[in-house]
Scaffold this active site. Sequence first.
Site, PDB file in Angstrom:
ATOM      1  N   LYS A   1       0.861  -1.187   0.000  1.00 47.24           N
ATOM      2  CA  LYS A   1       0.000   0.000   0.000  1.00 47.24           C
ATOM      3  C   LYS A   1       0.897   1.236   0.000  1.00 47.24           C
ATOM      4  CE  LYS A   1      -2.398   1.598   3.683  1.00 47.24           C
ATOM      5  NZ  LYS A   1      -3.475   1.680   4.695  1.00 47.24           N
TER       6      LYS A   1
ATOM      7  N   GLN B   1     -12.306   8.414  10.513  1.00 46.64           N
ATOM      8  CA  GLN B   1     -12.114   7.345  11.492  1.00 46.64           C
ATOM      9  C   GLN B   1     -13.204   7.347  12.565  1.00 46.64           C
ATOM     10  OE1 GLN B   1     -10.354   4.516  11.742  1.00 46.64           O
ATOM     11  NE2 GLN B   1     -10.005   5.078   9.634  1.00 46.64           N
TER      12      GLN B   1
ATOM     13  N   ARG C   1     -10.533  -1.049   7.367  1.00 45.87           N
ATOM     14  CA  ARG C   1      -9.683  -2.035   8.044  1.00 45.87           C
ATOM     15  C   ARG C   1      -9.251  -1.471   9.398  1.00 45.87           C
ATOM     16  NH1 ARG C   1      -4.999   0.882   8.864  1.00 45.87           N
ATOM     17  NH2 ARG C   1      -3.180   0.201   7.663  1.00 45.87           N
TER      18      ARG C   1
ATOM     19  N   ASP D   1     -15.377  16.855  18.699  1.00 46.22           N
ATOM     20  CA  ASP D   1     -14.367  17.253  17.708  1.00 46.22           C
ATOM     21  C   ASP D   1     -13.985  18.688  18.041  1.00 46.22           C
ATOM     22  OD1 ASP D   1     -13.504  16.225  14.615  1.00 46.22           O
ATOM     23  OD2 ASP D   1     -13.336  18.391  14.989  1.00 46.22           O
TER      24      ASP D   1
ATOM     25  N   GLY E   1      -5.189   7.711  16.359  1.00 48.88           N
ATOM     26  CA  GLY E   1      -4.703   8.825  15.548  1.00 48.88           C
ATOM     27  C   GLY E   1      -3.201   9.012  15.412  1.00 48.88           C
ATOM     28  N   ALA E   2      -2.491   9.275  16.499  1.00 45.38           N
ATOM     29  CA  ALA E   2      -1.093   9.706  16.404  1.00 45.38           C
ATOM     30  C   ALA E   2      -0.210   8.611  15.822  1.00 45.38           C
ATOM     31  CB  ALA E   2      -0.592  10.078  17.791  1.00 45.38           C
TER      32      ALA E   2
HETATM   33  N1  LIG Z   1      -3.974   3.574  13.147  1.00 43.90           N
HETATM   34  C1  LIG Z   1      -4.303   3.476  11.872  1.00 43.90           C
HETATM   35  O1  LIG Z   1      -4.198   2.428  11.256  1.00 43.90           O
HETATM   36  C2  LIG Z   1      -4.887   4.676  11.188  1.00 43.90           C
HETATM   37  C3  LIG Z   1      -5.614   4.526   9.985  1.00 43.90           C
HETATM   38  C4  LIG Z   1      -6.217   5.629   9.405  1.00 43.90           C
HETATM   39  C5  LIG Z   1      -6.052   6.873  10.001  1.00 43.90           C
HETATM   40  N2  LIG Z   1      -5.305   6.999  11.126  1.00 43.90           N
HETATM   41  C6  LIG Z   1      -5.099   8.297  11.759  1.00 43.90           C
HETATM   42  O2  LIG Z   1      -6.302   8.672  12.415  1.00 43.90           O
HETATM   43  C7  LIG Z   1      -6.392  10.107  12.446  1.00 43.90           C
HETATM   44  C8  LIG Z   1      -7.771  10.532  11.961  1.00 43.90           C
HETATM   45  O3  LIG Z   1      -7.936  10.154  10.614  1.00 43.90           O
HETATM   46  P1  LIG Z   1      -9.251  10.590   9.811  1.00 43.90           P
HETATM   47  O4  LIG Z   1      -9.162   9.925   8.495  1.00 43.90           O
HETATM   48  O5  LIG Z   1     -10.457  10.387  10.645  1.00 43.90           O
HETATM   49  O6  LIG Z   1      -8.990  12.168   9.642  1.00 43.90           O
HETATM   50  P2  LIG Z   1     -10.068  13.297   9.358  1.00 43.90           P
HETATM   51  O7  LIG Z   1      -9.311  14.466   8.833  1.00 43.90           O
HETATM   52  O8  LIG Z   1     -11.191  12.762   8.555  1.00 43.90           O
HETATM   53  O9  LIG Z   1     -10.648  13.656  10.818  1.00 43.90           O
HETATM   54  C9  LIG Z   1      -9.827  14.104  11.858  1.00 43.90           C
HETATM   55  C10 LIG Z   1     -10.661  14.936  12.810  1.00 43.90           C
HETATM   56  O10 LIG Z   1      -9.882  15.234  13.985  1.00 43.90           O
HETATM   57  C11 LIG Z   1     -10.314  16.503  14.436  1.00 43.90           C
HETATM   58  N3  LIG Z   1      -9.377  17.050  15.411  1.00 43.90           N
HETATM   59  C12 LIG Z   1      -8.177  17.618  15.194  1.00 43.90           C
HETATM   60  N4  LIG Z   1      -7.630  18.001  16.365  1.00 43.90           N
HETATM   61  C13 LIG Z   1      -8.516  17.669  17.334  1.00 43.90           C
HETATM   62  C14 LIG Z   1      -8.525  17.788  18.762  1.00 43.90           C
HETATM   63  N5  LIG Z   1      -7.513  18.351  19.418  1.00 43.90           N
HETATM   64  N6  LIG Z   1      -9.597  17.328  19.428  1.00 43.90           N
HETATM   65  C15 LIG Z   1     -10.639  16.749  18.769  1.00 43.90           C
HETATM   66  N7  LIG Z   1     -10.692  16.614  17.441  1.00 43.90           N
HETATM   67  C16 LIG Z   1      -9.634  17.065  16.735  1.00 43.90           C
HETATM   68  C17 LIG Z   1     -10.440  17.316  13.167  1.00 43.90           C
HETATM   69  O11 LIG Z   1     -11.223  18.471  13.360  1.00 43.90           O
HETATM   70  C18 LIG Z   1     -11.103  16.294  12.241  1.00 43.90           C
HETATM   71  O12 LIG Z   1     -12.508  16.399  12.272  1.00 43.90           O
HETATM   72  C19 LIG Z   1      -5.246  10.625  11.570  1.00 43.90           C
HETATM   73  O13 LIG Z   1      -4.173  11.041  12.392  1.00 43.90           O
HETATM   74  C20 LIG Z   1      -4.819   9.407  10.763  1.00 43.90           C
HETATM   75  O14 LIG Z   1      -3.462   9.430  10.396  1.00 43.90           O
HETATM   76  C21 LIG Z   1      -4.739   5.921  11.734  1.00 43.90           C
END
Ligand SMILES: NC(=O)c1ccc[n+]([C@@H]2O[C@H](COP(=O)([O-])OP(=O)(O)OC[C@H]3O[C@@H](n4cnc5c(N)ncnc54)[C@H](O)[C@@H]3O)[C@@H](O)[C@H]2O)c1
Length: 296
Positions: free
Chosen positions: A39, A110, A82, A131, A194-195
């Site tokens: 990927k 997510q 996934r 959020d 997230g992180a």
């Molecule tokens: N672990 C994994 O396998 C995996 C897979 C996909 C995504 N992720 C991670 O998950 C995170 C979210 O991805 P997503 O696709 O949902 O992104 P997204 O952009 O669709 O949504 C992220 C949300 O977080 C909010 N946000 C930012 N700072 C914030 C805070 N301090 N408090 C509350 N909300 C806050 C934003 O306003 C936004 O609505 C990203 O960091 C991404 O890299 C991890």
Amino acid sequence: MGLGTAEVPPRPHIFANKFETWLGVMPAYLADSEAMGVKIVGDNPHNFKKGKPNNPALMLLNNPQTGEPLMVMDGTYITKFRTGAAGAVAARYLARKDSRTVGIIGCGSQGEAQLSCLKELFKIEKVKAYDAIPQRRKGYVQNMEKKLELDITEAEFPKQTVEGSDIVVTCSTSTTPVINGEWLSKGVHVNAIGAFTPQARELDSLTIGRADKIVLDVPEARETGDISIPVKEGTFDLTKIYGEIGELVTGRKVGRTSTEEITVFKTVGSAAIDVSTAFRVYQIAKSRGMGTEIDI
Ligand SMILES: NC(=O)c1ccc[n+]([C@@H]2O[C@H](COP(=O)([O-])OP(=O)(O)OC[C@H]3O[C@@H](n4cnc5c(N)ncnc54)[C@H](O)[C@@H]3O)[C@@H](O)[C@H]2O)c1
């Protein structure tokens, strides 16, 4: 993963500082199913402002007998669900079986996938969603209430989503803690989604310190700020990591053993799950005569 039959090397990545764009390459070979592929996935925390996914991705499958390309397909949808599925499976082993209340922090893609997948495994009665952007959480509550037929309340502060919740999901793009360990009730399970870099974390050191069991998806998850910052501070020791989710799923380690334990699942994503999911999609598409044959 837990059986040791998947080959999943650490993912190389690059970072375009000027745009805050991360790009990673995630290969895997699954000997059992003879699935091989890679990927290529991007990450940009500002994409949602442009109506674009945070993690746009492309999936490639290869023939393990020859190395030839077998299939190219979108990887964004696979990444989204996934990850939702991985969170729900982790909760199956680590959350209390009677979990009814879910707190979501981060109402993006997510937030949607995690709640949708948890609903498949738990009898959820109440959801609290926060959020940092009020319109995002309002939109989420409206959409997800309809979509999943759940009772979802908008929280004005992250604390409200955590206090009294049985399962808490942090799935934001925040790089600083969105949870204070003082807010956690006994018996709570936290899915930290997230992180994914050493500088970024969603969990504070107290959350990590209070956890009785911390389970990772892949070894690299310990490099994220969620784990590595408390290690640097000297408030957490890596030997306290309980194990990887594959060990729980294959029965080599037990998950939750008491109603009082605080448990944490930290994930950065596994190429093994990407490739196995894409391979299944490929098999289904082939059996239904879907897709387009192209000469390369
Ligand atoms: N672990 C994994 O396998 C995996 C897979 C996909 C995504 N992720 C991670 O998950 C995170 C979210 O991805 P997503 O696709 O949902 O992104 P997204 O952009 O669709 O949504 C992220 C949300 O977080 C909010 N946000 C930012 N700072 C914030 C805070 N301090 N408090 C509350 N909300 C806050 C934003 O306003 C936004 O609505 C990203 O960091 C991404 O890299 C991890």
